[in-house]
Design an enzyme around this catalytic site. Structure first.
Site, PDB file in Angstrom:
ATOM      1  N   ARG A   1      47.094  15.267 108.324  1.00 45.85           N
ATOM      2  CA  ARG A   1      45.769  15.379 108.961  1.00 45.85           C
ATOM      3  C   ARG A   1      45.890  15.850 110.411  1.00 45.85           C
ATOM      4  NH1 ARG A   1      43.267  11.043 110.398  1.00 45.85           N
ATOM      5  NH2 ARG A   1      43.989   9.811 108.624  1.00 45.85           N
TER       6      ARG A   1
ATOM      7  N   TYR B   1      23.232  30.537 115.995  1.00 46.59           N
ATOM      8  CA  TYR B   1      23.480  30.213 114.596  1.00 46.59           C
ATOM      9  C   TYR B   1      22.628  29.012 114.192  1.00 46.59           C
ATOM     10  CZ  TYR B   1      25.887  29.075 110.294  1.00 46.59           C
ATOM     11  OH  TYR B   1      26.166  28.790 108.981  1.00 46.59           O
TER      12      TYR B   1
ATOM     13  N   ASP C   1      30.719  31.005 121.072  1.00 45.37           N
ATOM     14  CA  ASP C   1      30.829  31.314 119.645  1.00 45.37           C
ATOM     15  C   ASP C   1      30.950  32.838 119.560  1.00 45.37           C
ATOM     16  OD1 ASP C   1      30.431  31.968 116.989  1.00 45.37           O
ATOM     17  OD2 ASP C   1      28.848  30.484 116.651  1.00 45.37           O
TER      18      ASP C   1
ATOM     19  N   LYS D   1      34.049  34.123 108.445  1.00 48.98           N
ATOM     20  CA  LYS D   1      33.448  35.441 108.566  1.00 48.98           C
ATOM     21  C   LYS D   1      34.538  36.501 108.785  1.00 48.98           C
ATOM     22  CE  LYS D   1      29.843  32.805 108.242  1.00 48.98           C
ATOM     23  NZ  LYS D   1      29.078  32.358 109.397  1.00 48.98           N
TER      24      LYS D   1
END
Ligand SMILES: *Cc1c(COP(=O)(O)O)cnc(C)c1O
Length: 381
Positions: A48, A100, A173, A198
């Protein structure tokens, strides 16, 4: 430092030491052996926090962004929300009105309930950002540029200056620009985020996110603790696919940008189109700033406003054959989406707007498909 094409194509030239393979293995181990004297000299304890399957993709993104360190996350949203969760309840943050959609909803809902004070501003207006920032109180300014779905452009260098004078960080972003066109850290940003789902992956088959930081500090340690604690980590197979996708990132981004420019120029002033929103067009409001902070193209994302309103826009999308009606962006295949339908009440997207994610197909085919669909829908007749 090598150029982006060299960094990407060779994934930094890494060779697997035991077999000399030029492609990495897929590490699937969830745990790592402890030394007999009770130490962990390998530096890895448990998946993790320490998955070796992440190393190369993280390092390639770091190199492309001219950053210091990158963290992979299970999605773009996991990466973006970690930036805010590493702050403290009561902190003030500034975010764009046009951004977004899912992240804006999370900021207005979950983050506000959790105690962040969020102000949404017209982030394409430097003065509006300056007025919203409260010295000593604002801890983070968040930008998205070009911003979904109107492709508003924010001035990264100006916002970095405003944020830093107030004692805040600037996070960007940069999903739509990609490190091929813009490197926010070199313009003064402190953190750059990607929905790697993306362009970075580019094949619509991995959901992932990244954060890259300019320098290591206590705040970045908290971001790492959020990833480890919340456990929003990527799987090893997805990390491997992402690395494969990254190898062709420069080619894909340049092809999509060139095609988008051709499509935008073709439909600008077209009788069936009310407006074309694309930062590459010289009459676009953010064009000058975009020209300054984007190099080599204006990206593959654009929107068209169809003459005849929402019904004509939806009818046009229905007639398209090459363009696929689907959400998401940044893949090799071109997508079209009626944004107002997916965003719902409060959306900044007008009803006549179709968002286009331009892929790497032949631009002439894409234009012809749009022409036939607009005519078939009777747009502007
Ligand atoms: C898709 C997207 C996100 C969210 O990424 P996910 O991987 O879907 O969680 C964030 N910002 C932008 C600009 C995006 O396009």
């Amino acid at each position: 430092m090598y150029k982006p094409d060299t960094i990407a194509a060779q994934a930094l030239g890494w060779i697997e030491p035991t077999t000399r393979a030029i492609v990495p293995p897929i590490h699937t181990a969830t745990t790592f052996e402890r030394d007999p004297d009770n130490q962990y000299r390998s530096g890895r304890v448990y998946v993790r926090a320490d998955n070796p399957a992440f190393d190369q993709a993280e390092q390639v993104v770091t190199a492309l962004e001219h950053g210091t360190e990158t963290l992979l996350f299970a999605s773009g949203m996991a990466a973006a929300t970690a930036v805010f969760q590493a702050l403290a309840p009561g902190d003030h943050v500034v975010a764009p009105k046009v951004m977004y959609w899912a992240l804006r909803s999370w900021l207005a809902g979950y983050a506000a309930e959790w105690g962040l004070k969020v102000d949404f501003v017209d982030a394409d207006n430097v003065d509006a950002v300056r007025r919203a920032v409260r010295p000593g109180e604002t801890k983070l300014v968040w930008l998205e540029t070009p911003a979904n779905p109107l492709w508003c452009i924010s001035d990264i260098a100006a916002a970095a200056d405003i944020a830093h004078r107030a004692g805040a960080r600037l996070a960007v972003d940069s999903t739509v620009a990609t490190p091929i066109l813009t490197r926010p850290l070199t313009l003064g940003a402190d953190i750059v985020m990607h929905a790697a789902t993306k362009y970075l992956n580019g094949h619509s088959d991995v959901c992932a996110g990244t954060l890259t930081v300019a320098r290591l500090d206590g705040y970045w340690q908290r971001v790492k603790a959020v990833r480890k604690g919340n456990g929003a980590i990527l799987g090893s197979f997805e990390a491997w696919l992402l690395l494969r996708g990254l190898r062709t990132l420069p080619l894909r981004v340049r092809a999509a940008s060139a095609a988008a420019m051709r499509i935008a120029a073709h439909f600008r002033g077209h009788r069936r189109i009310a407006d074309v929103l694309y930062p590459g067009l010289t009459n676009f409001p953010g064009h000058e700033v975009a020209a300054r902070q984007m190099a080599g193209g204006f990206g593959g994302m654009m929107s068209i406003r169809v003459a005849g309103g929402a019904a004509a826009a939806i009818a046009t999308a229905a007639q398209l054959k090459i363009w696929k009606r689907a959400t998401s962006l940044g893949g090799v295949e071109s997508l079209v989406e009626h944004r107002a339908s997916i965003e719902g009440p409060g959306t900044p997207a007008p009803g006549d707007l179709l968002r286009l994610s331009v892929g790497i197909e032949d631009a002439g085919d894409l234009i012809e498909d749009l022409e036939l669909a607009l005519a078939g829908a009777g747009a502007g007749d």
